[in-house]
Design a protein around this motif. Structure first.
Motif, mmCIF file in Angstrom:
data_model
loop_
_atom_site.group_PDB
_atom_site.id
_atom_site.type_symbol
_atom_site.label_atom_id
_atom_site.label_comp_id
_atom_site.label_asym_id
_atom_site.label_seq_id
_atom_site.Cartn_x
_atom_site.Cartn_y
_atom_site.Cartn_z
ATOM 1 N N SER A 5 38.120 35.778 37.181
ATOM 2 C CA SER A 5 38.276 35.512 38.612
ATOM 3 C C SER A 5 37.299 34.449 39.106
ATOM 4 O O SER A 5 37.661 33.577 39.907
ATOM 5 N N SER B 231 42.401 42.550 34.923
ATOM 6 C CA SER B 231 41.884 43.061 36.191
ATOM 7 C C SER B 231 41.733 44.575 36.122
ATOM 8 O O SER B 231 42.348 45.238 35.288
ATOM 9 N N ASN B 232 40.908 45.110 37.006
ATOM 10 C CA ASN B 232 40.570 46.536 36.982
ATOM 11 C C ASN B 232 41.773 47.433 37.295
ATOM 12 O O ASN B 232 42.471 47.206 38.277
ATOM 13 N N LYS C 89 31.796 49.338 44.104
ATOM 14 C CA LYS C 89 32.905 49.408 43.160
ATOM 15 C C LYS C 89 33.085 48.066 42.442
ATOM 16 O O LYS C 89 32.799 47.013 43.008
ATOM 17 N N GLU C 90 33.582 48.152 41.212
ATOM 18 C CA GLU C 90 33.814 46.926 40.439
ATOM 19 C C GLU C 90 34.679 45.930 41.196
ATOM 20 O O GLU C 90 34.391 44.726 41.223
ATOM 21 N N THR C 91 35.749 46.423 41.809
ATOM 22 C CA THR C 91 36.678 45.533 42.492
ATOM 23 C C THR C 91 36.004 44.796 43.649
ATOM 24 O O THR C 91 36.305 43.620 43.905
ATOM 25 N N LYS C 92 35.094 45.463 44.354
ATOM 26 C CA LYS C 92 34.393 44.816 45.470
ATOM 27 C C LYS C 92 33.413 43.760 44.967
ATOM 28 O O LYS C 92 33.262 42.700 45.577
#
Length: 316
Positions: free
Chosen positions: A177, A216-217, A292-295
Motif C-alpha cells: 500500500s 491485504s488484511n 489495528k493493523e488496518t488503521k
C-alpha cells in the motif's frame, strides 16, 4: 501499448499469478515463521504462505520485456529488481529451511547487497545515458558533481533502501500500500524525460495492486523478503535512471521512518538498556499501542501519498 492498458494488464496478471502461487506454496509448506516477540495476534499468521513477491516480480519483469522497448534504463531496472529479489528469495528459503524467522545473518545479507550494488553501479556509471555523478540537491535544486564518489554514496542508498523496504513489510498489506503511490509518483516524474521508466513504474504499481487482493488484511499470502527487496531494488533503480536518487528521503519517507526507528531503538538500547519505542520498526510500536493493523496501514499509506505529492511539487 497504452499505459492504462498496461496498468490493467499488470493488475490482472498479478491476480492470476498470485492465485496460482498460493496453493503451490501451501503444498510445499512454504509458510512464514513468526518471531516470538511482539504482538501475540501475529502467531495466528504462522504458516501463511510466503515468498509471494515472486508473483508480482515475475509479472513486472515479463511485462517490462513484452511492453517496453528494451534499452539500458530498463535493463538496469530489471537487473536491480531481479538481483535484490533473488537475495530476498535466498533469505526467505533459509528461514523456511530453518523453521524460524531468521534466514541469512546480517553479515551475509550485507555482503550480497553491497556486492550487487557495487557491480551494478560501476556498470551504470559507464553505460547509462545520464551522468549519475551529477547529484541534484533537494529543495535547493542545484546539481553537484561528486565524480567517482557517487559510487559509494549510491551504494549506501541502494542497500539502505532495500533494507528499509524490507523493514516496512511487517503488517498485512503495508509495504504494498505504501509503495503504490511511490511508483505512481516516479511514473509522473519520469513521464516527460524517460517514458520507458515511467511505464515500468506504472507496471510495478499495477502489480502491487493485484497482489493486494490477497495481501491485504487478513493476508492469504506474504510477499516475503523476495518481494520487499525487489521493491526496494526497483525503486532505487528507477530514481537513479532519472537522476533523482537523493529524493528518496522525501518520496520514500515512510521507508526512511521505519529504518530510522530501528536505528534509534538499537543505539538507545545499547547505551541505556531502555527502549524508545515499544517495538521497532515503528509500525509495531503503534500496533502494541493498540491500533489495528488496518488503521496503521491506512495512516502510513496516506502519509506516503502526501510525501509523494510533496516530492512532485518540489521537483516540478
Amino acid at each position: 501499448m497504452n499505459n492504462v492498458l498496461i496498468f490493467i494488464l499488470a493488475i490482472t496478471l498479478t491476480i492470476l499469478a498470485t492465485a496460482a502461487l498460493i496453493p503451490f506454496l501451501k503444498k510445499k509448506k512454504y509458510g512464514q515463521p513468526i518471531r516470538e516477540e511482539g504482538n501475540k495476534d501475529h502467531y495466528k499468521k504462522s504458516g501463511t504462505p510466503t515468498m509471494g513477491g515472486a508473483a508480482f516480480t515475475l509479472v513486472f519483469l515479463l511485462s517490462c520485456i513484452l511492453f517496453i522497448k528494451f534499452n539500458v534504463n530498463i535493463l538496469f531496472i530489471v537487473l536491480y529488481t531481479l538481483a535484490y529479489g533473488l537475495i530476498g528469495f535466498i533469505d526467505d528459503y533459509a528461514k523456511i529451511a530453518k523453521g524460524e524467522n531468521l534466514g541469512l545473518n546480517e553479515k551475509q545479507k550485507l555482503v550480497l547487497q553491497f556486492g550487487v550494488a557495487f557491480i551494478l553501479l560501476i556498470l551504470q556509471y559507464f553505460l547509462l545515458d545520464i551522468d549519475i555523478s551529477m547529484v541534484n540537491i533537494p529543495l535547493l535544486n542545484i546539481d553537484l558533481n561528486v565524480g567517482i564518489f557517487i559510487i559509494p554514496i549510491l551504494m549506501f542508498i541502494v542497500v539502505g533502501t532495500t533494507n528499509a523496504t524490507n523493514l516496512t513489510d511487517g503488517l498485512d498489506g503495508l509495504l504494498s500500500s505504501v509503495s503504490i503511490p511511490v511508483f505512481l509518483g516516479i511514473a509522473y516524474l519520469a513521464k516527460d524525460t524517460k517514458a520507458d521508466v515511467a511505464t515500468s513504474a506504472i507496471i510495478f504499481a499495477g502489480a502491487l495492486i493485484g497482489f493486494l487482493v490477497f495481501n491485504s488484511n487478513p493476508a492469504s499470502i506474504f510477499m516475503g523478503d523476495t518481494g520487499s527487496m525487489a521493491i526496494g531494488g526497483a525503486i532505487v533503480a528507477m530514481l537513479i535512471s532519472i537522476n533523482k536518487p537523493i529524493y528518496l528521503i522525501f518520496i520514500g519517507g515512510i521507508y526512511l521512518l521505519e529504518a530510522v526507528s530501528v536505528l534509534i531503538q538499537t543505539i538507545y538500547y545499547k547505551k541505556y538498556q531502555k527502549r524508545v519505542f515499544l517495538m521497532a520498526p515503528i509500525h509495531h510500536h503503534f500496533e502494541l499501542r493498540g491500533y489495528k493493523e488496518t488503521k496503521i496501514v491506512a495512516a502510513f499509506t496516506t502519509a506516503s501519498v502526501i510525501l509523494t505529492l510533496f516530492t512532485i511539487l518540489i521537483i516540478r
